[in-house]
Design an enzyme around this catalytic site. Sequence first.
Site, PDB file in Angstrom:
ATOM      1  N   ASN A  94       0.507  -1.322  -0.438  1.00 20.93           N
ATOM      2  CA  ASN A  94      -0.187   0.101   0.140  1.00 20.93           C
ATOM      3  C   ASN A  94       0.752   1.579   0.104  1.00 20.93           C
ATOM      4  O   ASN A  94       0.260   2.368   0.173  1.00 20.93           O
ATOM      5  CB  ASN A  94      -0.900   0.231   0.989  1.00 20.93           C
ATOM      6  N   GLY A 144       6.723  -1.068  -1.965  1.00 19.63           N
ATOM      7  CA  GLY A 144       6.133  -2.246  -2.913  1.00 19.63           C
ATOM      8  C   GLY A 144       4.785  -2.192  -3.189  1.00 19.63           C
ATOM      9  O   GLY A 144       4.517  -3.541  -2.531  1.00 19.63           O
ATOM     10  N   ASP A 145       4.183  -1.547  -3.690  1.00 11.98           N
ATOM     11  CA  ASP A 145       2.819  -1.666  -3.963  1.00 11.98           C
ATOM     12  C   ASP A 145       3.013  -1.231  -5.702  1.00 11.98           C
ATOM     13  O   ASP A 145       4.045  -0.708  -6.207  1.00 11.98           O
ATOM     14  CB  ASP A 145       2.331  -1.145  -3.578  1.00 11.98           C
ATOM     15  N   ASP A 146       2.043  -0.499  -6.481  1.00 10.59           N
ATOM     16  CA  ASP A 146       1.784   0.099  -7.033  1.00 10.59           C
ATOM     17  C   ASP A 146       2.350   1.605  -7.478  1.00 10.59           C
ATOM     18  O   ASP A 146       2.869   2.539  -6.946  1.00 10.59           O
ATOM     19  CB  ASP A 146       0.293   0.908  -8.170  1.00 10.59           C
TER      20      ASP A 146
END
Length: 421
Positions: A211, A233-235
């Site tokens: 997130n 660690g996400d989009d």
Amino acid sequence: MSLLATWCILLLASRSRLWTASNDSPYKSSVPWSGSICTVIPSADGSDDAPAIISAFEQCGQDGSVLFLNKTYHIESVMKTTGLNNVTVDLQGTLLWSTDTSYWRSNSLQLGYQNQTTAWIFGGNDITFMGHGYGTFDGQGQIWYDLGQNISNLAGRPISLTIANTTNSVFSGIRFVQSQFWSTAITHSENLILEDIYVNSTSNSTWSTINTDGSDTFYSNNITFLRWSITNGDDSIAPKANSSNILIQDSIFYGGNGVAIGSIGQYLNAFEFIENLTAERIICYECQFVGYIKTWTGIQQGYPPNGGGGGIGYAKNIAFRDFVAINTRQAIAQITQCTSYIGLTGGCDTSKFQISNITWGPGVGNTVTSYLAQLQCSAAAPCPDINLVGNFGLIGTNGTERQITCSNVVDPAFPCTGSAE
Ligand SMILES: *[C@@H]1O[C@H](CO)[C@@H](O)[C@H](O)[C@H]1NC(C)=O
Ligand SMILES: *[C@@H]1O[C@H](CO)[C@@H](O)[C@H](O)[C@H]1NC(C)=O
Ligand SMILES: *[C@@H]1O[C@H](CO)[C@@H](O)[C@H](O)[C@H]1NC(C)=O
Ligand SMILES: *[C@@H]1O[C@H](CO)[C@@H](O)[C@H](O)[C@H]1NC(C)=O
Ligand SMILES: *[C@@H]1O[C@H](CO)[C@@H](O)[C@H](O)[C@H]1NC(C)=O
Ligand SMILES: *[C@@H]1O[C@H](CO)[C@@H](O)[C@H](O)[C@H]1NC(C)=O
Ligand SMILES: *[C@@H]1O[C@H](CO)[C@@H](O)[C@H](O)[C@H]1NC(C)=O
Ligand SMILES: *[C@@H]1O[C@H](CO)[C@@H](O)[C@H](O)[C@H]1NC(C)=O
Ligand SMILES: *[C@@H]1O[C@H](CO)[C@@H](O)[C@H](O)[C@H]1NC(C)=O
Ligand SMILES: *[C@@H]1O[C@H](CO)[C@@H](O)[C@H](O)[C@H]1NC(C)=O
Ligand SMILES: *[C@@H]1O[C@H](CO)[C@@H](O)[C@H](O)[C@H]1NC(C)=O
Ligand SMILES: *[C@@H]1O[C@H](CO)[C@@H](O)[C@H](O)[C@H]1NC(C)=O
């Protein structure tokens, strides 16, 4: 109007905080200061600087400037500074968010979508927000990564900065480190440029930086992202509901999911769209994908943020081109219409959300799997005009297999090697 600056001297009665500035201030800036200028002086005792910041925007947020010194400002409470007009914000120091997760979880402000919340809602017209490459938002996110324990969308975990109802504005040279949640969200906004932005959320524990999206857009048009460096660690960047005319250029992503279109189609029977997006000259280093599109299934199961489905609308005219993808973790290109409540599967053929005219390439690089592309469109809305330029001939895989899986892709001009799950 006088060309001379009107120095803003405020006595905050409640906190006995004097803000001052003088003509012989050691403070130097290339900012074309004009109008009322408020220099925010950080508290001497490390107490909450948010009230002083809010007052500065109230005093100098119309035809003025708000200046942050090369100091650390402690942010211990939510901020809402909206309705600004013709204002320069000069961030020379660091905004350090407190680690009182209980406070933030019960007090973060609603974004107005997906039940997401934020620590700061900021907005107006004709804003120049400059960080010069060193002005920093430090979310002290490690405490959130450890608290979140890899759980998606922990309620009340706040977005660092939400740019809301903002028009004709430029954000440049800002650093976002250890963001609590998404670094930025952009909603109900138009004609923005966000350039030379550095994002780095890196966990030092077993818990991931889930997130920590670089930026998510909603209900926004004509938003340009230039020269972003995003480690997360996400989009990397995720244009969501009603995003149009989005340009992402000359950026480098480390370890994230790449450009993520969506998720979308999460609200039953709601019509939403994503149209006209170009991501070009992106270097993706160990990203999961370069560009991917994800919609919820056609069956509503649970409620946002982690549940939903049954939304309608379309995503079209999207191009990911001139990319370099190094050690891509899953596939260069992905479409999935299978997103559903955490832990649930199935319903992949039910979404009526229409995906069309999507192009990946040209691009070079490699994946560390056997996959180049995984293209799973719903049987209820097959995808026409899906293009992989040059059949990804300049992209390697780990091994001799070169899989391009397809389901419900209409007349692909490339060889599908199997069906996509
Ligand atoms: C913006 O504010 C400055 C300083 O007050 C003023 O000189 C300028 O005219 C304003 N610009 C607009 C477009 O109002
Ligand atoms: C900010 O202050 C620190 C130490 O006080 C100094 O090392 C740094 O160079 C300053 N940064 C800028 C951009 O002036
Ligand atoms: C929405 O957020 C509130 C508080 O932030 C939380 O109590 C509630 O459980 C959330 N709803 C869902 C469906 O996650
Ligand atoms: C932005 O404008 C929309 C539409 O007018 C409104 O619903 C929303 O509450 C506003 N958001 C903020 C943060 O002011
Ligand atoms: C898009 O936004 C940019 C930057 O604010 C502006 O220069 C441009 O005119 C806008 N484009 C349109 C079509 O309004
Ligand atoms: C991101 O931060 C981590 C941890 O501080 C650091 O090791 C890494 O070099 C940074 N990445 C970039 C691109 O600056
Ligand atoms: C991880 O980062 C946190 C926050 O900066 C720090 O307190 C902690 O000591 C670090 N742990 C390790 C193992 O480096
Ligand atoms: C949390 O997620 C990360 C990334 O997926 C994974 O490497 C790590 O093992 C997970 N931690 C635990 C304790 O499951
Ligand atoms: C999203 O865009 C669609 C199509 O223009 C519109 O019907 C819908 O009202 C928009 N949604 C919101 C919440 O503004
Ligand atoms: C998308 O771009 C096309 C071609 O430039 C234009 O006609 C259309 O209006 C744009 N769509 C939106 C929603 O701005
Ligand atoms: C497909 O999208 C591209 C932008 O990526 C646009 O230039 C082109 O006009 C679109 N094609 C159609 C048929 O709309
Ligand atoms: C690449 O393939 C080899 C042989 O199948 C395998 O041993 C290796 O783990 C793969 N590497 C990655 C990074 O997936």
